[in-house]
Design a protein around this motif. Structure first.
Motif, PDB file in Angstrom:
ATOM      1  N   HIS A 278      -1.088   3.810  -7.880  1.00  0.00           N
ATOM      2  CA  HIS A 278      -1.957   2.753  -7.370  1.00  0.00           C
ATOM      3  C   HIS A 278      -2.052   2.820  -5.852  1.00  0.00           C
ATOM      4  O   HIS A 278      -3.133   2.651  -5.273  1.00  0.00           O
ATOM      5  CB  HIS A 278      -1.400   1.392  -7.804  1.00  0.00           C
ATOM      6  CG  HIS A 278      -2.405   0.286  -7.724  1.00  0.00           C
ATOM      7  ND1 HIS A 278      -3.378   0.094  -8.679  1.00  0.00           N
ATOM      8  CD2 HIS A 278      -2.593  -0.691  -6.787  1.00  0.00           C
ATOM      9  CE1 HIS A 278      -4.120  -0.953  -8.347  1.00  0.00           C
ATOM     10  NE2 HIS A 278      -3.668  -1.443  -7.206  1.00  0.00           N
TER      11      HIS A 278
ATOM     12  N   ASN B 199      -5.445   3.531  -3.629  1.00  0.00           N
ATOM     13  CA  ASN B 199      -5.833   2.548  -2.606  1.00  0.00           C
ATOM     14  C   ASN B 199      -5.949   3.174  -1.223  1.00  0.00           C
ATOM     15  O   ASN B 199      -6.802   2.790  -0.421  1.00  0.00           O
ATOM     16  CB  ASN B 199      -4.821   1.413  -2.559  1.00  0.00           C
ATOM     17  CG  ASN B 199      -5.001   0.411  -3.677  1.00  0.00           C
ATOM     18  OD1 ASN B 199      -4.249  -0.543  -3.803  1.00  0.00           O
ATOM     19  ND2 ASN B 199      -6.013   0.613  -4.529  1.00  0.00           N
ATOM     20  N   SER B 200      -5.079   4.145  -0.928  1.00  0.00           N
ATOM     21  CA  SER B 200      -5.106   4.761   0.401  1.00  0.00           C
ATOM     22  C   SER B 200      -6.383   5.540   0.649  1.00  0.00           C
ATOM     23  O   SER B 200      -6.859   5.637   1.789  1.00  0.00           O
ATOM     24  CB  SER B 200      -3.902   5.690   0.569  1.00  0.00           C
ATOM     25  OG  SER B 200      -4.006   6.818  -0.284  1.00  0.00           O
TER      26      SER B 200
ATOM     27  N   ALA C 299      -9.312   4.782  -0.724  1.00  0.00           N
ATOM     28  CA  ALA C 299     -10.499   3.934  -0.923  1.00  0.00           C
ATOM     29  C   ALA C 299     -11.265   3.704   0.369  1.00  0.00           C
ATOM     30  O   ALA C 299     -12.474   3.472   0.337  1.00  0.00           O
ATOM     31  CB  ALA C 299     -10.079   2.593  -1.529  1.00  0.00           C
TER      32      ALA C 299
ATOM     33  N   TYR D  36       4.770   1.772  -4.274  1.00  0.00           N
ATOM     34  CA  TYR D  36       3.370   1.637  -3.873  1.00  0.00           C
ATOM     35  C   TYR D  36       3.148   2.229  -2.484  1.00  0.00           C
ATOM     36  O   TYR D  36       2.200   2.996  -2.266  1.00  0.00           O
ATOM     37  CB  TYR D  36       2.963   0.169  -3.892  1.00  0.00           C
ATOM     38  CG  TYR D  36       1.558  -0.072  -3.368  1.00  0.00           C
ATOM     39  CD1 TYR D  36       0.456   0.048  -4.194  1.00  0.00           C
ATOM     40  CD2 TYR D  36       1.354  -0.396  -2.025  1.00  0.00           C
ATOM     41  CE1 TYR D  36      -0.827  -0.153  -3.710  1.00  0.00           C
ATOM     42  CE2 TYR D  36       0.079  -0.596  -1.531  1.00  0.00           C
ATOM     43  CZ  TYR D  36      -1.008  -0.472  -2.372  1.00  0.00           C
ATOM     44  OH  TYR D  36      -2.278  -0.656  -1.876  1.00  0.00           O
TER      45      TYR D  36
ATOM     46  N   PHE E  97       0.857   5.205  -0.945  1.00  0.00           N
ATOM     47  CA  PHE E  97      -0.178   4.902   0.043  1.00  0.00           C
ATOM     48  C   PHE E  97      -0.053   5.807   1.271  1.00  0.00           C
ATOM     49  O   PHE E  97      -1.059   6.249   1.827  1.00  0.00           O
ATOM     50  CB  PHE E  97      -0.075   3.437   0.460  1.00  0.00           C
ATOM     51  CG  PHE E  97      -1.220   2.968   1.317  1.00  0.00           C
ATOM     52  CD1 PHE E  97      -2.328   2.363   0.725  1.00  0.00           C
ATOM     53  CD2 PHE E  97      -1.205   3.139   2.690  1.00  0.00           C
ATOM     54  CE1 PHE E  97      -3.393   1.941   1.508  1.00  0.00           C
ATOM     55  CE2 PHE E  97      -2.267   2.718   3.482  1.00  0.00           C
ATOM     56  CZ  PHE E  97      -3.366   2.118   2.886  1.00  0.00           C
TER      57      PHE E  97
ATOM     58  N   SER F  94      -8.405   0.989   4.413  1.00  0.00           N
ATOM     59  CA  SER F  94      -7.811   0.988   3.074  1.00  0.00           C
ATOM     60  C   SER F  94      -6.754  -0.102   2.951  1.00  0.00           C
ATOM     61  O   SER F  94      -6.692  -0.805   1.932  1.00  0.00           O
ATOM     62  CB  SER F  94      -7.181   2.358   2.783  1.00  0.00           C
ATOM     63  OG  SER F  94      -8.155   3.382   2.796  1.00  0.00           O
TER      64      SER F  94
ATOM     65  N   GLU G 167      -8.168  -3.580   2.532  1.00  0.00           N
ATOM     66  CA  GLU G 167      -8.774  -3.857   1.237  1.00  0.00           C
ATOM     67  C   GLU G 167      -7.762  -3.806   0.087  1.00  0.00           C
ATOM     68  O   GLU G 167      -8.070  -4.233  -1.021  1.00  0.00           O
ATOM     69  CB  GLU G 167      -9.877  -2.828   0.955  1.00  0.00           C
ATOM     70  CG  GLU G 167     -11.046  -2.894   1.902  1.00  0.00           C
ATOM     71  CD  GLU G 167     -11.949  -4.065   1.612  1.00  0.00           C
ATOM     72  OE1 GLU G 167     -11.929  -4.582   0.482  1.00  0.00           O
ATOM     73  OE2 GLU G 167     -12.674  -4.483   2.525  1.00  0.00           O
ATOM     74  N   ALA G 168      -6.574  -3.276   0.342  1.00  0.00           N
ATOM     75  CA  ALA G 168      -5.625  -2.981  -0.734  1.00  0.00           C
ATOM     76  C   ALA G 168      -4.986  -4.241  -1.303  1.00  0.00           C
ATOM     77  O   ALA G 168      -4.880  -5.272  -0.640  1.00  0.00           O
ATOM     78  CB  ALA G 168      -4.535  -2.041  -0.214  1.00  0.00           C
ATOM     79  N   ASP G 169      -4.561  -4.107  -2.550  1.00  0.00           N
ATOM     80  CA  ASP G 169      -3.794  -5.146  -3.238  1.00  0.00           C
ATOM     81  C   ASP G 169      -2.500  -4.503  -3.722  1.00  0.00           C
ATOM     82  O   ASP G 169      -2.440  -3.952  -4.819  1.00  0.00           O
ATOM     83  CB  ASP G 169      -4.592  -5.704  -4.419  1.00  0.00           C
ATOM     84  CG  ASP G 169      -3.886  -6.890  -5.068  1.00  0.00           C
ATOM     85  OD1 ASP G 169      -2.974  -7.457  -4.436  1.00  0.00           O
ATOM     86  OD2 ASP G 169      -4.245  -7.247  -6.202  1.00  0.00           O
TER      87      ASP G 169
END
Length: 333
Positions: A13, A17-18, A20, A240, A244, A275, A278-280
């Motif tokens: 994940h 995300n990184s 994106a 995570y 990332f 990124s 915006e990441a979760d």
């Protein structure tokens, strides 16, 4: 088995995300352009006010807040074209041509002459061009990275909260720089361990977490989170953040020189700021914390305490915890 699945899930994940930011970055300024159009349809008064504001912006373009894509483009031009391309041109253009000319005119003596000419020429090039431009880009990037992070946060999250107390802000910023510097040294020392392959892996883990901290620090600071909470969140949810930080670490870790590494980092880092904005982050439910920052936090505390004690013995210094456990392992957006 569940532990391995949790780690792989968090790592994957974070890795997704990184990356994106490479396509999300273009959505920021598009939204800025769409918002005035919907506002113009409300009333005639709103139309007149919008027209007046547009005229002011045209007359005073320097006072307009820099857009995200514009700042990213500037980073690419300065670090990629001006700095990076000059290194490429010197190493793979100018030097080979000069070596060929020497061999053409000097014949067999060209090899002996080149042994002295090449290092001297490289030293002069670094002294008068590479080092000054490298330091200048470092200073400029500090402000541009902050502009990108603040503009992106305002568009997605609203007004940045930051750390309200100015003295607390200075303390947080100073201690953050010290800890990150010592953690970078710790990562370099891990690479010197006499364990073939394992030393590089451990050093890579350090750099992945450090690069994640670099990227997320802008967002977390705008949310008002202090340093100990930022470090604690990374340590507790390390799968995570390991994923990332992996792309940026992999790209910059295996480079021929520190200048090339710095150039690649400066070109790509703005994308990872986007990124992170915006990441979760995926929370690690295993409760297994990777306390890699504890040593450098302890060392930083000791150094800062000794400096404060020497300057003002009667004034107690602020002490960040050496074991970074927060009350909650989730930082909400």
């Amino acid at each position: 088995m569940d532990f391995v699945k949790t780690v792989l899930h968090g790592f994957g994940h974070g890795l997704v995300n990184s990356l994106a930011g490479f396509y999300l970055i273009f959505s920021y300024d598009a939204e800025v352009q769409e918002k005035p159009r919907s506002a113009l349809q409300e009333t005639n008064l709103a139309k007149r006010r919008a027209a007046q504001q547009a005229e002011k912006k045209q007359k005073q373009p320097n006072q307009e807040d820099p857009r995200v894509t514009h700042r990213v483009f500037q980073c690419c031009v300065l670090n990629g074209i001006v700095f990076g391309f000059s290194l490429f041109l010197f190493n793979y253009g100018f030097q080979p041509v000069l070596k060929y000319c020497l061999s053409f005119f000097m014949g067999e003596r060209a090899g002996t002459i080149w042994v002295y000419v090449q290092p001297t020429m490289s030293y002069i090039f670094e002294l008068i061009w590479v080092i000054p431009l490298f330091l200048l880009s470092k200073v400029i990037n500090v402000f541009w990275f902050q502009d990108i992070a603040d503009s992106a946060y305002r568009q997605r999250q609203g007004r940045p909260q930051g750390i309200s107390n100015f003295s607390k802000y200075l303390s947080d910023m100073f201690i953050s720089i010290v800890i990150e510097f010592f953690f970078l040294i710790q990562a370099s020392l891990m690479r010197m361990l006499p364990l073939m392959g394992i030393n590089i892996m451990i050093s890579c883990v350090h750099l992945c977490l450090l690069n994640s901290l670099y990227a997320f620090e802008y967002r977390w600071y705008n949310m008002g989170f202090e340093l100990y909470k930022r470090l604690s969140f990374i340590e507790e949810n390390w799968p995570y953040f390991l994923g990332f930080g992996m792309p940026l670490t992999f790209i910059t870790m295996y480079t021929p020189s520190q200048y090339v590494s710095g150039c690649l980092f400066a070109v790509l880092f703005p994308v990872f700021i986007i990124s992170a904005n915006e990441a979760d982050p995926v929370v690690n439910p295993t409760g297994c914390s990777l306390q890699l920052f504890s040593m450098v936090v302890w060392l930083s505390n000791k150094i800062i305490q000794s400096l404060v004690t020497k300057s003002t013995p009667q004034t107690p210094s602020k002490n960040y915890p050496t074991h970074l456990h927060s009350s909650s392992n989730r930082i909400s957006r």
